[in-house]
Enzyme design. Sequence first.
Site, short mmCIF file in Angstrom:
data_model
loop_
_atom_site.label_atom_id
_atom_site.label_comp_id
_atom_site.label_asym_id
_atom_site.label_seq_id
_atom_site.Cartn_x
_atom_site.Cartn_y
_atom_site.Cartn_z
CE1 TYR A 17 -3.62 2.57 0.68
CE2 TYR A 17 -2.39 3.14 2.65
CZ TYR A 17 -3.41 3.41 1.74
OH TYR A 17 -4.20 4.52 1.91
CD GLU A 39 -8.01 6.97 5.70
OE1 GLU A 39 -7.95 6.80 6.94
OE2 GLU A 39 -7.02 6.82 4.96
CD1 TRP A 47 -3.94 1.54 5.84
CD2 TRP A 47 -6.01 2.27 6.17
NE1 TRP A 47 -4.49 1.83 4.61
CE2 TRP A 47 -5.77 2.29 4.79
CE3 TRP A 47 -7.27 2.69 6.63
CZ2 TRP A 47 -6.71 2.69 3.85
CZ3 TRP A 47 -8.21 3.09 5.68
CH2 TRP A 47 -7.92 3.09 4.32
#
Length: 192
Positions: A17, A39, A47
């Site tokens: 990522y 988010e 995350w």
Amino acid sequence: MMERCPWSEGFDLYREYHDKEWGAPLYDDRALFELLILEGAQAGLSWSTVLKKREHYRQVFDDFEPALVADYGDQKVAELMADPGIIRNRAKVAAAIQNARACLALQSAGQTFSAFLWGFVGNSPVQNRWKSLSEVPAKTSQSDAMSKALVRAGFKFVGSTICYAFMQASGMVNDHLVSCPRHAEVQGLRRP
């Protein structure tokens, strides 16, 4: 060996990522909508939890097409709440639907979601020059302004800290450390 931002080490999905997505300027309305929803889903969690579930989210949330998500009713919400492949938080699922409606309202008023969001950084990525993670803020005056404007426009789960993480991920701010090769790479990316 690449000297990545330290947060991306120790987990293959984080590294991928970081190396391919995080901080690269994103202008597509649908992609920005997806990122804002993810988010918000991440709030209070890591995350990595969202990254592991992202592909499944795309499947069950109709690839985050706002027009489709905005039409979700009680049956679809019940299906989502029963799906272990997403973060089963009723408020976050409801926020995704509300945010789709708010996104469509912006577009109906003649403004792209991208133009609305990028306006908070003067339509150009903020090029920070942090040397350590301790320098990187959790929020800024720009994320405060974005959060307030999104709330006024009817969005949910868009606090200033969520907005700043969104701004980092979408390349509105370049928060790769200067020692990271991605700092120069994303700085060199231009709007399509």
